[in-house]
Design a protein around this motif. Structure first.
Motif, PDB file in Angstrom:
ATOM      1  N   GLY A  33       0.806  -1.366  -0.109  1.00 48.83           N
ATOM      2  CA  GLY A  33      -0.122  -0.102  -0.094  1.00 48.83           C
ATOM      3  C   GLY A  33       0.819   1.180  -0.040  1.00 48.83           C
ATOM      4  N   ARG A  34       2.132   1.122  -0.464  1.00 52.62           N
ATOM      5  CA  ARG A  34       3.095   2.427  -0.535  1.00 52.62           C
ATOM      6  C   ARG A  34       3.254   2.938  -1.980  1.00 52.62           C
ATOM      7  N   VAL A 335      -1.155   3.089  -5.443  1.00 55.67           N
ATOM      8  CA  VAL A 335       0.520   3.005  -5.358  1.00 55.67           C
ATOM      9  C   VAL A 335       1.125   3.319  -6.983  1.00 55.67           C
ATOM     10  N   ALA A 364      -4.287   2.655  -1.444  1.00 57.11           N
ATOM     11  CA  ALA A 364      -3.376   3.426  -0.921  1.00 57.11           C
ATOM     12  C   ALA A 364      -3.718   4.815  -0.617  1.00 57.11           C
TER      13      ALA A 364
END
Length: 409
Positions: A33-34, A335, A364
């Protein structure tokens, strides 16, 4: 060749995106989720100076010297993704019957970087200094053309251009080729790399881009009440498709099935979706009917989810109207950013992986869900759940809509 019609198997995936190079790297980043959004040196001085580029992509290393200088970046991305997908499917292009192999890739903006560069050359140095490679580097069809050359595919090849629905349109077209018997194998997907000052200026003037430049990694917030636009990206995704019986007869691993495809046009506006979501609803209902799947059987939706104020509400309300609130919804653009024509292809691949692994990636940057979007949007952590039926929706400028229904093998 087996009987025609029926579900189509996904036997190979190739992904070159801001989430990484390769399927495993992409999946790991999605589940984290970055975001990959960061400052972009090519956009210094622009009102929006950040984007999502493919990290660590070195064409000379991955493709050799010829490709690094003679091919435009969107073609380079497509070649790497295509080679990955073919290997993943267990095929050797030196031994297959190329006459039965097709290629259909989506693209919208072609070699925008080369066009901008050579236009400056023309203005500053005259026509005699314009590169003889300008036309072939700019033409969008070269993504499919060069991939066909690379793998020896002498069946039909083409590029679909339905804006941000192009990748999904390509997968649907490939499915039709296989069902009709035109091909036995199709490499389907899309590629886009147009993060140039002119393109970004145009998207910015349209109001499509996020202006949350203080923290680019948090700028793209699909379904969040504070969303203000997308982060533009580059990417390529290629899926190898075959008739299911053919794939199983050769012992191939079937990742998932393309059970259904639906498409429609809004016939409403050049850039805005129909305010009631009628077009994408027709595409979704068409895809479900094609797959023989009831709306309440859908477990997961990889939504178009651009993080623009209008799109997310219209799409969200449409999904609730058609599917209810049972399906676990995500937008992976948080993302990867929005890869324009390539979005539908990489998101179809992500939906395939969700079916295969029984995991839905989080959306994200979703911290404050928009209360007007009454969906089960996954955020924070990936959700482990059985995914027998997944849907991937795509909307494009011009009112193009496409929906893919992916099912378990």
């Amino acid at each position: 060749m087996t009987a025609l019609g029926g579900d189509i198997a996904v036997t190979g995936l190739g992904l070159v995106t801001p989430a990484g190079i390769g399927v495993e790297e992409n999946w790991e980043r999605l589940l984290s989720g970055r975001s990959r959004a960061t400052r972009d040196g090519a956009l210094d001085g622009m009102p929006v100076d950040f984007s999502c580029r493919v990290p660590g992509f070195h064409a000379e290393e991955l493709l050799g010297g010829f490709a690094s200088w003679q091919l435009e970046r969107f073609v380079q991305l497509a070649l790497v993704a295509g080679r990955m997908a073919v290997r993943d499917a267990g095929w050797n292009p030196e031994t297959w019957d190329g006459r039965r192999v097709g290629v259909v890739l989506g693209n919208s903006l072609g070699g925008a970087a080369t066009f901008e560069e050579q236009h400056l050359v023309l203005c500053e140095r005259g026509p005699a200094k314009v590169s003889p490679l300008l036309v072939t580097k700019y033409m969008p069809n070269m993504a499919a053309g060069y991939l066909a050359i690379d793998v020896g595919a002498t069946g039909p090849s083409m590029v679909t251009a339905t804006a941000c629905a192009s990748g999904a349109t390509a997968v649907g077209t490939a499915r039709d080729w296989l069902r009709s018997g035109a091909c036995d194998i199709v490499l389907a997907g899309a590629s886009e790399s147009a993060l140039t000052p002119t393109v970004m200026a145009g998207l910015g003037r349209m109001g499509a881009l996020s202006r949350s430049g203080d923290a680019p990694e948090h700028a793209c917030k699909p379904f969040d009440a504070e969303r203000d636009g997308f982060v533009a990206a580059e990417a390529a995704g290629v899926l190898v498709l075959e008739r299911t019986a053919d794939a199983r007869s050769r012992g191939a691993t079937v990742r998932a099935l393309v059970g259904g495809y639906g498409a429609s046009s809004d016939a409403h506006h050049a850039t805005a979706p129909h305010p009631d979501g009628q077009g994408i609803e027709r595409a979704l209902r068409g895809g479900l009917a094609d797959a023989g799947v009831a709306p309440d059987e859908v477990d997961h939706v990889n939504a178009h989810g651009t993080a623009t104020p209008m799109n997310d509400v219209i799409e969200g309300r449409m999904l609730r109207r058609v599917l209810g609130d049972r399906a676990a919804v995500t937008s992976t653009k948080g993302v990867t950013g929005h890869a324009l024509a390539a979005a539908g292809a990489i998101e179809a691949a992500y939906a395939v992986l969700a079916v295969q692994h029984g995991v839905v990636p989080p959306t994200a940057n979703l911290k404050n869900p928009d209360p007007s979007i009454e969906l089960d949007v996954v955020s924070g952590e990936p959700r482990r759940t059985r995914v027998d039926v997944a849907v991937s929706t795509s909307l494009g400028f011009g009112g193009h809509n496409a929906a893919l229904v992916l099912t378990s093998a």
